[in-house]
Motif scaffolding. Structure first.
Motif, mmCIF file in Angstrom:
data_model
loop_
_atom_site.group_PDB
_atom_site.id
_atom_site.type_symbol
_atom_site.label_atom_id
_atom_site.label_comp_id
_atom_site.label_asym_id
_atom_site.label_seq_id
_atom_site.Cartn_x
_atom_site.Cartn_y
_atom_site.Cartn_z
ATOM 1 N N GLY A 493 14.371 -36.409 32.608
ATOM 2 C CA GLY A 493 14.999 -36.082 31.142
ATOM 3 C C GLY A 493 14.591 -34.570 31.056
ATOM 4 O O GLY A 493 15.303 -33.847 29.991
ATOM 5 N N ALA A 494 14.243 -33.928 31.948
ATOM 6 C CA ALA A 494 14.046 -32.257 32.017
ATOM 7 C C ALA A 494 15.324 -31.648 32.335
ATOM 8 O O ALA A 494 15.764 -32.107 33.330
ATOM 9 C CB ALA A 494 12.920 -32.009 32.940
ATOM 10 N N ASP A 495 15.655 -30.893 31.239
ATOM 11 C CA ASP A 495 16.827 -29.939 31.582
ATOM 12 C C ASP A 495 16.477 -28.778 32.439
ATOM 13 O O ASP A 495 17.306 -28.019 33.231
ATOM 14 C CB ASP A 495 17.697 -29.727 30.464
ATOM 15 C CG ASP A 495 19.191 -28.979 30.637
ATOM 16 O OD1 ASP A 495 19.434 -28.244 29.792
ATOM 17 O OD2 ASP A 495 19.778 -29.235 31.677
ATOM 18 N N ALA A 496 15.241 -28.108 32.261
ATOM 19 C CA ALA A 496 14.856 -26.873 32.680
ATOM 20 C C ALA A 496 13.378 -26.872 32.811
ATOM 21 O O ALA A 496 12.801 -27.396 31.605
ATOM 22 C CB ALA A 496 15.532 -25.679 31.891
ATOM 23 N N VAL A 517 12.588 -27.469 28.786
ATOM 24 C CA VAL A 517 13.603 -27.863 27.955
ATOM 25 C C VAL A 517 14.271 -29.229 28.315
ATOM 26 O O VAL A 517 14.837 -29.579 29.555
ATOM 27 C CB VAL A 517 14.880 -27.158 28.156
ATOM 28 C CG1 VAL A 517 15.939 -27.239 27.316
ATOM 29 C CG2 VAL A 517 14.361 -25.569 27.970
ATOM 30 N N MET A 518 13.963 -30.295 27.378
ATOM 31 C CA MET A 518 14.377 -31.700 27.687
ATOM 32 C C MET A 518 15.954 -31.959 27.326
ATOM 33 O O MET A 518 16.599 -31.093 26.384
ATOM 34 C CB MET A 518 13.678 -32.373 26.696
ATOM 35 C CG MET A 518 12.071 -32.578 26.870
ATOM 36 S SD MET A 518 11.725 -32.848 28.683
ATOM 37 C CE MET A 518 11.935 -34.511 28.917
ATOM 38 N N LEU A 519 16.471 -32.966 27.994
ATOM 39 C CA LEU A 519 18.077 -33.280 27.590
ATOM 40 C C LEU A 519 18.024 -33.795 26.157
ATOM 41 O O LEU A 519 17.133 -34.370 25.550
ATOM 42 C CB LEU A 519 18.496 -34.390 28.660
ATOM 43 C CG LEU A 519 18.511 -33.806 30.224
ATOM 44 C CD1 LEU A 519 18.925 -34.885 30.875
ATOM 45 C CD2 LEU A 519 19.623 -32.795 30.145
ATOM 46 N N ASP A 550 13.671 -25.352 22.967
ATOM 47 C CA ASP A 550 14.946 -26.009 22.936
ATOM 48 C C ASP A 550 16.141 -25.358 23.956
ATOM 49 O O ASP A 550 17.025 -26.282 24.388
ATOM 50 C CB ASP A 550 15.498 -25.562 21.512
ATOM 51 C CG ASP A 550 14.857 -26.237 20.193
ATOM 52 O OD1 ASP A 550 14.588 -25.687 19.341
ATOM 53 O OD2 ASP A 550 14.686 -27.478 20.510
ATOM 54 N N THR A 551 15.927 -24.289 24.296
ATOM 55 C CA THR A 551 16.764 -23.491 25.270
ATOM 56 C C THR A 551 15.923 -22.524 26.342
ATOM 57 O O THR A 551 14.949 -22.047 25.793
ATOM 58 C CB THR A 551 17.890 -22.874 24.787
ATOM 59 O OG1 THR A 551 17.442 -21.675 23.735
ATOM 60 C CG2 THR A 551 18.812 -23.570 23.798
#
Length: 603
Positions: A493-496, A517-519, A550-551
Motif C-alpha cells: 500500500g505504500a506509494d512512496a 505516502v499511502m495509495l 498525502d504527497t
C-alpha cells in the motif's frame, strides 16, 4: 586539572608529537604484521593476562598458542596467504583466537556484522570475495535464513555454550573449528606461510555504512592497525597494568582496531563482554579493575540514566575514548562518576586517512589543531542547502572560516611507501574513487572526503557538527537511508517511502524517520510496518518515527526534499501530518505522544 582547562598550544602539540614517529615506523614494505605483534606480545608479556571473559583468563602466551592451533587447523583446510576468511561471531574470546589464527595463515579476515542477514549478508560475502566462513553458533540462524550464500563457501563453525545451535542447523556449517584446533600443536606456525607479506598489505575488511546503499568493505592494512595501537598507546599513556573494557562490537573498527591494537601494543588486558549492559557496567569495572574503555555518547547517557548509587565514584576507570559525548553529558558524567577521568573524544572513521583526538580534556571538543601545517586535515566551505561545495573564482575549494562549519577533508599522501595519510579505500574501486576529491586546492592534489561537518574555533579546537548526505548515526551505528528505504519500499500500500535522520533532544546522533505516502484508499497498517521493519533491518536501523503524508515532498527536478523533512522532524508545531513512534513492547507503531516517546526512548 579541571576538565575545562585549556592546555597551552605548545603543550598540546608536544602531546600530539608523541605519535609522529609512529608514522615512519611502518612503511608499506616493512616486514611486520599483525601476527608479529601477537608473537612479540607472547615473548615480552607472555605471563600477562591478555583476555578475560567471565571467569576465564588467557595470558598472552595462551592467546598466541590458541591462535597457532587455529591457524594450523585452517591451513589443513586449505586456507592460504591472500585468501579471505569471513568471521561472524559475537564478542567473546573465540573471536580473537579465530581472528589471529586467520592472520597467522597470511589470509585476510572479513569481519561480518552479526545483526545482518539476507541481502546485506550476501552482499558482504560477495564484495570481500570470501572463500571460507567461520560462523559462531549464535550467528548460524542469520546465515540459514539467507538464500544463495552457501554454494561457494567452505564453512567452519565455533560452538557457543551460551546459545548452542540445534544439531540439524549445526550440521550445515562444516567442521567444529574449536575441536579441530584443539588437536593441533600450539607452537608458532612456519613463517613461510606468510612469506613476502608486508605491513602495507591488507589485514582485515571492516564494513562501514556510506551514502550509497549497502555497507562498503573498508580495507585495513597491517600497518594501519599497528599504527592505530602504537599512536593511541602514546596518547592515552597506556601501560601493561591497564585493562580495557571491550563491549562495543568487535566487527567494528573501534573495538578491533583502537581497543585491541592499543592493548596489544602495550601488553595490557582486555575484558570481553558480548554486548553493553547498563546494569552490569560498573560491577564489571570493579570486578576486573578496568581502567580504560571506549564509548559512544549514547552509552554514557544510558549509564547516567540509572539511579545514582552511593559508590558511584568508587571505581578504577580512569581513561575513556570515543565519539559523540556532548558537553552536557560530559559534564554530568564527570560530576557524578569523578573528576579523575581523562576523556579522549575524537573524530575519524574506520577508513579515514586523518583524524583528531582531544588530548587535553577540553569539554565537548573532538580535538585540537594547534598547527595546521603539521596535519593533513582541512575544513572546506560547504553549502548544505544546495548540497555542494563553495568554490573560488578558479573553481578551487575554499577553507572554512573560524567557527564556520566545513566538511573535513584528508589530504591523500600519494607515495607507495607511506601508509600514514594513505586512503586505503574499499574493495570496490568505484566506491573508493567516489570518496576522493581531486584538484581541490591546486591541480593534481587528492583529498579524502569524510562527509562530516566540523567547525574549528579561534583556539584550534574542533567540534563535530553533523553528517552530510544520506547517512545518519544512531545507537553508535551508521545507518544508510538508501539501505533502509530498499528494505521498506515493498510495504503493501505504500506509494512512496522517504527515510532520513532527525535529531532527538538529549540523544546523540539522529533517529530514523520514514515519511510514507499511502495509495488512495489504503490505511496505514502499523503492526505490519513494524513487522516488516524489524524483520528486514537491525533494530538500530528500523525507523523510530513514521510520518504519513498525502504527497511526497519534492523539488522541481523530482528530488526528495529531505532537508526540509529533517528540519521539521517530529515537531507537531511544524507538522500537521499524522505522526507515529515505534513501540517494541507492543510490536507496533503508536500515535506520537509525550508518553509514547518516553516509553520508546527508555528502551
Amino acid at each position: 586539572m579541571s576538565v575545562s582547562t585549556v592546555v597551552p598550544r605548545e603543550q598540546t602539540q608536544k602531546i600530539l608529537d608523541r605519535r609522529a614517529p609512529v608514522a615512519t615506523r611502518y612503511m608499506a614494505s616493512t616486514p611486520f604484521t599483525t601476527t608479529d605483534r601477537l608473537e612479540d606480545c607472547a615473548r615480552q608479556f607472555g605471563a600477562n593476562v591478555s583476555l578475560m571473559e567471565g571467569d576465564l583468563r588467557y595470558t598472552y602466551a595462551q592467546f598466541n598458542a590458541r591462535a597457532n592451533q587455529v591457524a594450523r587447523a585452517l591451513h589443513a583446510k586449505g586456507v592460504r596467504k591472500g585468501d579471505v576468511v569471513a568471521l561472524s561471531m559475537e564478542n567473546r574470546s573465540a573471536f580473537f583466537f579465530a581472528w589471529m589464527g586467520i592472520a597467522k595463515t597470511g589470509a585476510v579476515a572479513a569481519f561480518l556484522n552479526t545483526h545482518v542477514s539476507g541481502k546485506p549478508l550476501a552482499h558482504a560475502l560477495e564484495v570481500t570475495g570470501a572463500r571460507y566462513a567461520i560462523v559462531g553458533e549464535e550467528c548460524m540462524p542469520r546465515f540459514a535464513e539467507t538464500e544463495g550464500i552457501g554454494e561457494h563457501l567452505v564453512y567452519l563453525h565455533w560452538p557457543d555454550a551460551e546459545r548452542p545451535a540445534a544439531d540439524a542447523l549445526r550440521a550445515g556449517f562444516g567442521d567444529d573449528l574449536q575441536q579441530l584446533a584443539a588437536q593441533e600443536p600450539s607452537d608458532n606456525v612456519p613463517v613461510e606461510w606468510r612469506e613476502d607479506l608486508r605491513a602495507g598489505d591488507t589485514a582485515q575488511y571492516i564494513f562501514t555504512s556510506g551514502t550509497t546503499g549497502l555497507p562498503k568493505a573498508a580495507v585495513v592494512s597491517h600497518a594501519r592497525w599497528l599504527m592505530a595501537g602504537d599512536a593511541m598507546k602514546l596518547l592515552w599513556e597506556i601501560a601493561p597494568s591497564d585493562c580495557f573494557y571491550c563491549f562495543l562490537p568487535l566487527y567494528h573498527g573501534a573495538a578491533s582496531m583502537s581497543a585491541t591494537s592499543t592493548a596489544m601494543s602495550a601488553g595490557a588486558s582486555l575484558v570481553v563482554r558480548r554486548k553493553f549492559s547498563r546494569s552490569e557496567f560498573w560491577s564489571d569495572v570493579r570486578r576486573y579493575q578496568i581502567t580504560c574503555c571506549q564509548y559512544v555518547g549514547e552509552i554514557c547517557r544510558f549509564l547516567l540514566s540509572a539511579p545514582p548509587q552511593a559508590n558511584d565514584k568508587e571505581h578504577s576507570l580512569r581513561k575513556m575514548a570515543g565519539t559523540g559525548l556532548t558537553p552536557e553529558i560530559w559534564q554530568q558524567w564527570v560530576n557524578r562518576f569523578g573528576s579523575q577521568f581523562r576523556i579522549y573524544e575524537g573524530w575519524g572513521g574506520t577508513e579515514s586517512n586523518t583524524n583528531t583526538v582531544n588530548v587535553d580534556n577540553h569539554v565537548g571538543s573532538c580535538g585540537r589543531v594547534p598547527f595546521w601545517e603539521k596535519t593533513n586535515l582541512r575544513l572546506v566551505r560547504y553549502d548544505q542547502e544546495k548540497g555542494d561545495y563553495i568554490r573560488d573564482e578558479n573553481g578551487f575549494l575554499q577553507l572554512a572560516g573560524v567557527n564556520e562549519p566545513g566538511e573535513a577533508l584528508g589530504m591523500v599522501i600519494q607515495h607507495p611507501e607511506v601508509v600514514a595519510g594513505r586512503f586505503e579505500g574499499y574493495t570496490n574501486v568505484e566506491a573508493t574513487e567516489k570518496k576522493i576529491l581531486r584538484n581541490v586546492f591546486q591541480q593534481g592534489d587528492a583529498w579524502w572526503s569524510s562527509g562530516d561537518l566540523l567547525r574549528c574555533d579561534e583556539h584550534g579546537y574542533c567540534w563535530f557538527v553533523d553528517r552530510i548526505g544520506d547517512t545518519f548515526r544512531w545507537k553508535s551505528e551508521n545507518v544508510s537511508t538508501m539501505e533502509v528505504t530498499d528494505a521498506l519500499v515493498e510495504f503493501p500500500g505504500a506509494d512512496a517511502v522517504t527515510v532520513y535522520g532527525v535529531q532527538v533532544p538529549g540523544h546523540d546522533g539522529r533517529a530514523g524517520m520514514a515519511a510514507l505516502v499511502m495509495l488512495p484508499g489504503v490505511a496505514f497498517d502499523a503492526d505490519g510496518f513494524w513487522k516488516l521493519a524489524l524483520e528486514r533491518l537491525p533494530r538500530y536501523a528500523a525507523p523510530l518515527f513514521v510520518r504519513l503524508m498525502d504527497t511526497p515532498d519534492m523539488t522541481g527536478n523530482y528530488k526528495l526534499r529531505k532537508v526540509d523533512l529533517q528540519k521539521q522532524g517530529f515537531d507537531a508545531s511544524l507538522v500537521s501530518d499524522p505522526l507515529y513512534i515505534r513501540d517494541d513492547r507492543l510490536k507496533t507503531y503508536v500515535p506520537l505522544s509525550p508518553q509514547a516517546m518516553a516509553e520508546a526512548l527508555r528502551g
